[in-house]
Design a protein around this motif. Structure first.
Motif, PDB file in Angstrom:
ATOM      1  N   MET A   9     -47.021 -35.007  -3.078  1.00  0.00           N
ATOM      2  CA  MET A   9     -47.246 -34.194  -4.268  1.00  0.00           C
ATOM      3  C   MET A   9     -46.354 -32.969  -4.223  1.00  0.00           C
ATOM      4  SD  MET A   9     -50.989 -32.531  -3.282  1.00  0.00           S
ATOM      5  CE  MET A   9     -51.756 -34.122  -2.934  1.00  0.00           C
ATOM      6  N   THR A  10     -46.341 -32.191  -5.305  1.00  0.00           N
ATOM      7  CA  THR A  10     -45.534 -30.976  -5.347  1.00  0.00           C
ATOM      8  C   THR A  10     -46.179 -29.895  -4.494  1.00  0.00           C
ATOM      9  OG1 THR A  10     -46.670 -30.034  -7.246  1.00  0.00           O
ATOM     10  CG2 THR A  10     -44.842 -31.556  -7.703  1.00  0.00           C
ATOM     11  N   ASP A  11     -45.419 -28.833  -4.205  1.00  0.00           N
ATOM     12  CA  ASP A  11     -45.947 -27.725  -3.402  1.00  0.00           C
ATOM     13  C   ASP A  11     -47.143 -27.071  -4.079  1.00  0.00           C
ATOM     14  OD1 ASP A  11     -44.010 -28.228  -1.551  1.00  0.00           O
ATOM     15  OD2 ASP A  11     -42.740 -26.519  -2.075  1.00  0.00           O
ATOM     16  N   THR A  12     -47.067 -26.896  -5.403  1.00  0.00           N
ATOM     17  CA  THR A  12     -48.174 -26.293  -6.138  1.00  0.00           C
ATOM     18  C   THR A  12     -49.411 -27.158  -6.071  1.00  0.00           C
ATOM     19  OG1 THR A  12     -46.644 -25.205  -7.667  1.00  0.00           O
ATOM     20  CG2 THR A  12     -48.929 -25.422  -8.390  1.00  0.00           C
ATOM     21  N   GLU A  13     -49.226 -28.462  -6.235  1.00  0.00           N
ATOM     22  CA  GLU A  13     -50.359 -29.391  -6.159  1.00  0.00           C
ATOM     23  C   GLU A  13     -50.958 -29.400  -4.755  1.00  0.00           C
ATOM     24  OE1 GLU A  13     -49.007 -32.730  -9.500  1.00  0.00           O
ATOM     25  OE2 GLU A  13     -48.303 -32.883  -7.421  1.00  0.00           O
ATOM     26  N   LEU A  14     -50.082 -29.317  -3.741  1.00  0.00           N
ATOM     27  CA  LEU A  14     -50.560 -29.301  -2.359  1.00  0.00           C
ATOM     28  C   LEU A  14     -51.393 -28.049  -2.099  1.00  0.00           C
ATOM     29  CD1 LEU A  14     -50.574 -30.484   0.505  1.00  0.00           C
ATOM     30  CD2 LEU A  14     -48.435 -29.246   0.938  1.00  0.00           C
ATOM     31  N   ASP A  15     -50.911 -26.908  -2.564  1.00  0.00           N
ATOM     32  CA  ASP A  15     -51.643 -25.652  -2.376  1.00  0.00           C
ATOM     33  C   ASP A  15     -53.031 -25.740  -2.997  1.00  0.00           C
ATOM     34  OD1 ASP A  15     -51.344 -22.686  -1.547  1.00  0.00           O
ATOM     35  OD2 ASP A  15     -52.126 -22.570  -3.587  1.00  0.00           O
ATOM     36  N   ASN A  16     -53.104 -26.288  -4.203  1.00  0.00           N
ATOM     37  CA  ASN A  16     -54.401 -26.428  -4.889  1.00  0.00           C
ATOM     38  C   ASN A  16     -55.294 -27.428  -4.162  1.00  0.00           C
ATOM     39  OD1 ASN A  16     -53.743 -24.587  -6.916  1.00  0.00           O
ATOM     40  ND2 ASN A  16     -52.829 -26.162  -8.218  1.00  0.00           N
ATOM     41  N   ALA A  17     -54.699 -28.529  -3.689  1.00  0.00           N
ATOM     42  CA  ALA A  17     -55.484 -29.558  -3.008  1.00  0.00           C
ATOM     43  C   ALA A  17     -56.102 -29.013  -1.726  1.00  0.00           C
ATOM     44  CB  ALA A  17     -54.592 -30.762  -2.692  1.00  0.00           C
ATOM     45  N   TRP A  37     -58.999 -26.719  -2.580  1.00  0.00           N
ATOM     46  CA  TRP A  37     -60.146 -27.448  -3.088  1.00  0.00           C
ATOM     47  C   TRP A  37     -60.881 -28.184  -1.979  1.00  0.00           C
ATOM     48  CZ3 TRP A  37     -62.927 -27.130  -7.289  1.00  0.00           C
ATOM     49  CH2 TRP A  37     -62.379 -26.618  -8.465  1.00  0.00           C
TER      50      TRP A  37
END
Length: 385
Positions: free
Chosen positions: A95-103, A106
């Motif tokens: 996934m993207t860095d932003t998606e990873l940070d959110n994941a 969460w």
């Protein structure tokens, strides 16, 4: 984890429960130069106390270590370990860095037994691997309790020091190893740093830390066993461990670990009945017999950790063990662990590739200290790189 902006020059502080180390290293084109090093023993009444006076005594010890080092820096890099720190290696779908940070944010409570508001969180992408037929992002996740971190910052602030960076003991040891040793391609190495209250175990492959764990079996367990079996104070037992600590080969010690308690009890009884003190050889055997019991417990925990790692999807058999920490100075500890784990074991030299000609401390004293300096040198190297 960086808590404040990083300054150009930092003093590394390894604040152990038995010894404080202050180290300053300069990076040059010719390599690393050790500019300042100072240590100070933490008084037993401070390391064992659970009262408000602990921080005062520890602050004084830190002052002494810095004074002994000769460094005038006020900005420091330090580290923490033990129950206050949790390290996890987690894989996520690509996934993207932003998606990873959110994941990560969460899912954090699935991996860490604290609320997100109660921890300082940091993570680092290790790379992409192929697992179960799909690409996965491997992530190193580190969480530290805010109350513990703030306590460390306040302690240093109370003596006029500015905490620029807080790292983790295990990763500081790995940094130190990476700077001083040339590991073979695909070699899996277990770095075992035996502190007073906890032992850091770091497993590295191809210059990457792939596993880390802290265990509670450590140097203080050895000291407590000596105090209990010899009927002496913790302080006297600590002195004996440092000055006379030795593990004799099994043949010289006349038996297995399981019978050590019985042998010690018999010798103590004979001494009381006859009124005669133990001879020098008998005393060496007595100390060795006592030390073997907690050391065997430590070996058991190391073995469990290695087996746990090897059974992970990314795990591989460990090829060798490198020992550091204060208790690594026990005579024959490397051969004891090597014999029981069946793995080549050596003592870590944190100064193997570091120029030490500028420090005032003598070579003999520096060599004696060396196994205890892995965390401090690793911290100093990190900030000077």
């Amino acid at each position: 984890m960086a808590l404040l902006s990083k300054t150009k020059s930092l003093l590394a502080l390894d604040i152990g429960s038995s010894l404080v180390k202050a180290i300053q290293i300069k990076s040059t084109k010719q390599g690393y130069i050790l500019e300042h090093v100072g240590v100070a023993d933490v008084p037993v009444e401070v390391s064992q106390a659970k009262t408000d006076t602990t921080s005062i005594g520890l602050a004084n010890t830190i002052r002494t270590a810095i004074l002994n080092s000769g460094s005038r820096l006020k900005d420091v890099i330090t580290s923490i370990s033990g129950e206050a720190v949790i390290v996890r290696y987690i894989s996520f779908p690509e996934m993207t860095d932003t998606e990873l940070d959110n994941a990560i944010r969460w899912q954090i409570e699935e991996h860490i037994p604290y609320r997100l508001d109660d921890i300082n969180l940091d993570y680092h992408k290790l790379g992409v691997s192929q697992k179960e037929g799909s690409k996965k992002i491997d992530v190193l996740l580190v969480a530290a309790r805010k109350d513990f971190v703030n306590e460390r910052i306040n302690l240093l602030q109370s003596i006029g020091l500015n905490t620029a960076v807080i790292d983790v003991d295990a990763f500081a040891v790995f940094n130190c190893f990476e700077a001083n040793y040339d590991a073979k391609q695909d070699e899996v190495i277990a770095l075992v740093n035996i502190g007073a209250q906890s032992t850091n175990i770091i497993i590295a492959q191809n210059n990457i830390s792939v596993f880390a764990r802290d265990i509670s079996q450590a140097g203080n367990n050895i000291t407590q066993q000596l105090a209990s079996k010899m009927g002496i104070s913790f302080a006297d037992a600590e002195k004996i461990k440092k000055e006379e600590g030795v593990i004799l080969p099994a043949a010289a010690s006349e038996g297995k670990e399981e019978s050590s308690d019985i042998k010690v009890a018999i010798r103590e009884t004979v001494e009381k009945i006859t009124g005669e003190s133990l001879s020098a050889d008998q005393r060496v055997r007595q100390i060795s017999d006592i030390i073997r019991v907690p050391l065997q417990n430590l070996v058991t925990e190391i073995r469990r950790t290695l087996q746990f790692f090897e059974h992970q999807p990314y795990g591989k058999p460990v090829n060798r063990i490198v020992l550091s920490g204060g208790s690594a100075k026990l005579k024959n500890i490397d051969s004891f662990i090597q014999d029981r784990l069946g793995l080549p074991t050596e003592i870590f030299n944190p100064l193997a590739k570091i120029n030490t000609t500028k420090v005032a401390i003598g070579n003999n004293e520096l060599n004696a200290l060396a196994p205890s300096l892995a965390v401090g040198v690793g911290l100093a190297i990190r900030q000077s790189s």
